[in-house]
Design a protein around this motif. Structure first.
Motif, PDB file in Angstrom:
ATOM      1  N   SER A 144       0.800  -1.223   0.000  1.00  0.00           N
ATOM      2  CA  SER A 144       0.000   0.000   0.000  1.00  0.00           C
ATOM      3  C   SER A 144       0.835   1.276   0.000  1.00  0.00           C
ATOM      4  CB  SER A 144      -0.935   0.001   1.217  1.00  0.00           C
ATOM      5  OG  SER A 144      -0.159  -0.051   2.408  1.00  0.00           O
ATOM      6  N   THR A 145       2.133   1.180   0.243  1.00  0.00           N
ATOM      7  CA  THR A 145       2.980   2.375   0.278  1.00  0.00           C
ATOM      8  C   THR A 145       3.779   2.491  -1.017  1.00  0.00           C
ATOM      9  OG1 THR A 145       4.709   1.117   1.404  1.00  0.00           O
ATOM     10  CG2 THR A 145       3.186   2.365   2.807  1.00  0.00           C
ATOM     11  N   PRO A 146       4.184   3.702  -1.387  1.00  0.00           N
ATOM     12  CA  PRO A 146       4.934   3.889  -2.640  1.00  0.00           C
ATOM     13  C   PRO A 146       6.244   3.098  -2.646  1.00  0.00           C
ATOM     14  CG  PRO A 146       4.275   6.007  -1.703  1.00  0.00           C
ATOM     15  CD  PRO A 146       3.960   4.956  -0.680  1.00  0.00           C
ATOM     16  N   ASN A 147       6.599   2.604  -3.825  1.00  0.00           N
ATOM     17  CA  ASN A 147       7.819   1.813  -3.955  1.00  0.00           C
ATOM     18  C   ASN A 147       8.564   2.141  -5.245  1.00  0.00           C
ATOM     19  OD1 ASN A 147       9.753  -0.117  -3.234  1.00  0.00           O
ATOM     20  ND2 ASN A 147       8.717  -1.703  -4.388  1.00  0.00           N
ATOM     21  N   LEU A 148       8.501   3.390  -5.679  1.00  0.00           N
ATOM     22  CA  LEU A 148       9.186   3.788  -6.895  1.00  0.00           C
ATOM     23  C   LEU A 148       9.767   5.183  -6.717  1.00  0.00           C
ATOM     24  CD1 LEU A 148       9.914   3.493  -9.943  1.00  0.00           C
ATOM     25  CD2 LEU A 148       7.670   4.518 -10.434  1.00  0.00           C
ATOM     26  N   GLU A 149      11.061   5.312  -6.984  1.00  0.00           N
ATOM     27  CA  GLU A 149      11.730   6.608  -7.080  1.00  0.00           C
ATOM     28  C   GLU A 149      12.338   6.685  -8.465  1.00  0.00           C
ATOM     29  OE1 GLU A 149      14.655   7.410  -4.046  1.00  0.00           O
ATOM     30  OE2 GLU A 149      13.408   6.470  -2.509  1.00  0.00           O
ATOM     31  N   GLU A 150      12.120   7.792  -9.160  1.00  0.00           N
ATOM     32  CA  GLU A 150      12.723   8.003 -10.474  1.00  0.00           C
ATOM     33  C   GLU A 150      13.721   9.142 -10.398  1.00  0.00           C
ATOM     34  OE1 GLU A 150       9.252   6.551 -13.528  1.00  0.00           O
ATOM     35  OE2 GLU A 150       9.350   8.692 -13.065  1.00  0.00           O
ATOM     36  N   PHE A 151      14.784   9.031 -11.198  1.00  0.00           N
ATOM     37  CA  PHE A 151      15.824  10.058 -11.247  1.00  0.00           C
ATOM     38  C   PHE A 151      16.152  10.347 -12.704  1.00  0.00           C
ATOM     39  CE2 PHE A 151      20.098  11.749 -11.301  1.00  0.00           C
ATOM     40  CZ  PHE A 151      20.086  12.633 -10.244  1.00  0.00           C
ATOM     41  N   ARG A 152      15.966  11.595 -13.091  1.00  0.00           N
ATOM     42  CA  ARG A 152      16.310  12.031 -14.448  1.00  0.00           C
ATOM     43  C   ARG A 152      17.745  12.552 -14.405  1.00  0.00           C
ATOM     44  NH1 ARG A 152      13.665  10.819 -19.038  1.00  0.00           N
ATOM     45  NH2 ARG A 152      11.736  11.158 -17.941  1.00  0.00           N
ATOM     46  N   CYS A 153      18.647  11.912 -15.134  1.00  0.00           N
ATOM     47  CA  CYS A 153      20.062  12.285 -15.157  1.00  0.00           C
ATOM     48  C   CYS A 153      20.244  13.617 -15.893  1.00  0.00           C
ATOM     49  CB  CYS A 153      20.888  11.198 -15.838  1.00  0.00           C
ATOM     50  SG  CYS A 153      20.731   9.572 -15.058  1.00  0.00           S
ATOM     51  N   LYS A 154      21.235  14.385 -15.485  1.00  0.00           N
ATOM     52  CA  LYS A 154      21.507  15.673 -16.132  1.00  0.00           C
ATOM     53  C   LYS A 154      22.118  15.498 -17.515  1.00  0.00           C
ATOM     54  CE  LYS A 154      21.939  18.242 -11.870  1.00  0.00           C
ATOM     55  NZ  LYS A 154      22.794  19.015 -10.988  1.00  0.00           N
ATOM     56  N   THR A 155      22.715  14.349 -17.735  1.00  0.00           N
ATOM     57  CA  THR A 155      23.304  14.054 -19.046  1.00  0.00           C
ATOM     58  C   THR A 155      22.718  12.738 -19.552  1.00  0.00           C
ATOM     59  OG1 THR A 155      25.386  13.820 -20.255  1.00  0.00           O
ATOM     60  CG2 THR A 155      25.286  12.807 -18.082  1.00  0.00           C
TER      61      THR A 155
END
Length: 161
Positions: A144-155
């Motif tokens: 029931s709790t969030p389980n995704l982190e996304e990271f957009r790279c600078k390059t």
């Protein structure tokens, strides 16, 4: 753009990121009256305090080398295993954690006979089959709790063979 050369998926090279799921060497046991080899307990599965294991089916669009990407993700509450439902090579991208952000990514070429299990919290690329069909069974945390982190790279990164 930063170039990454793809390397074969081996247990030693992939160890910092997770487990390889494959039937190599002699099986740990023979079962079913000796007619079936069992390679036993090959992955460290984690599902957090309020999660449970779930099996889903993913069908991802095939990509090609050279492959350009700038998005990485991780699952802080649980592991995530990908098991190909085909015999084709596919691309695995993983990166070390550096103070809560992904470090320099690594690219691995997996065969259709190799599955992988990303350990909990491991930065990785999106599911990247190199041929159709892009069909995979995925074992990961349902909760029931969030389980995704996304990271957009600078390059952007480009994976080449």
């Amino acid at each position: 753009m930063i170039e990454i050369t793809v390397q074969p998926l081996t247990a030693t090279a992939f160890a910092p990121f997770g487990d390889i799921l494959e039937a190599t060497g002699d099986p740990d046991k023979l079962i079913n009256e000796g007619a079936c080899g069992r390679w036993h307990d090959r992955a460290q599965l984690e599902f957090g305090d309020d999660g449970r294991a779930g099996i889903s089916i993913f069908n991802a669009e095939p990509r090609a080398l050279p492959y350009v990407f700038d998005l990485l993700e991780r699952h802080p509450e649980g592991s995530q295993a990908f098991l190909p439902m085909h015999a084709n090579d596919w691309l695995v991208i993983a990166a070390p954690d550096e103070d809560g952000k992904p470090g320099t990514p690594h690219a691995f070429l997996a065969t259709g006979q190799q599955g992988i299990n990303f350990h909990r919290g491991t930065w990785h690329g999106v599911l990247t089959p190199l041929h159709a069909p892009g069909l995979f069974a995925v074992v990961d945390r349902i909760g029931s709790t969030p389980n995704l982190e996304e990271f957009r790279c600078k390059t952007q990164y480009v994976v080449s063979s």
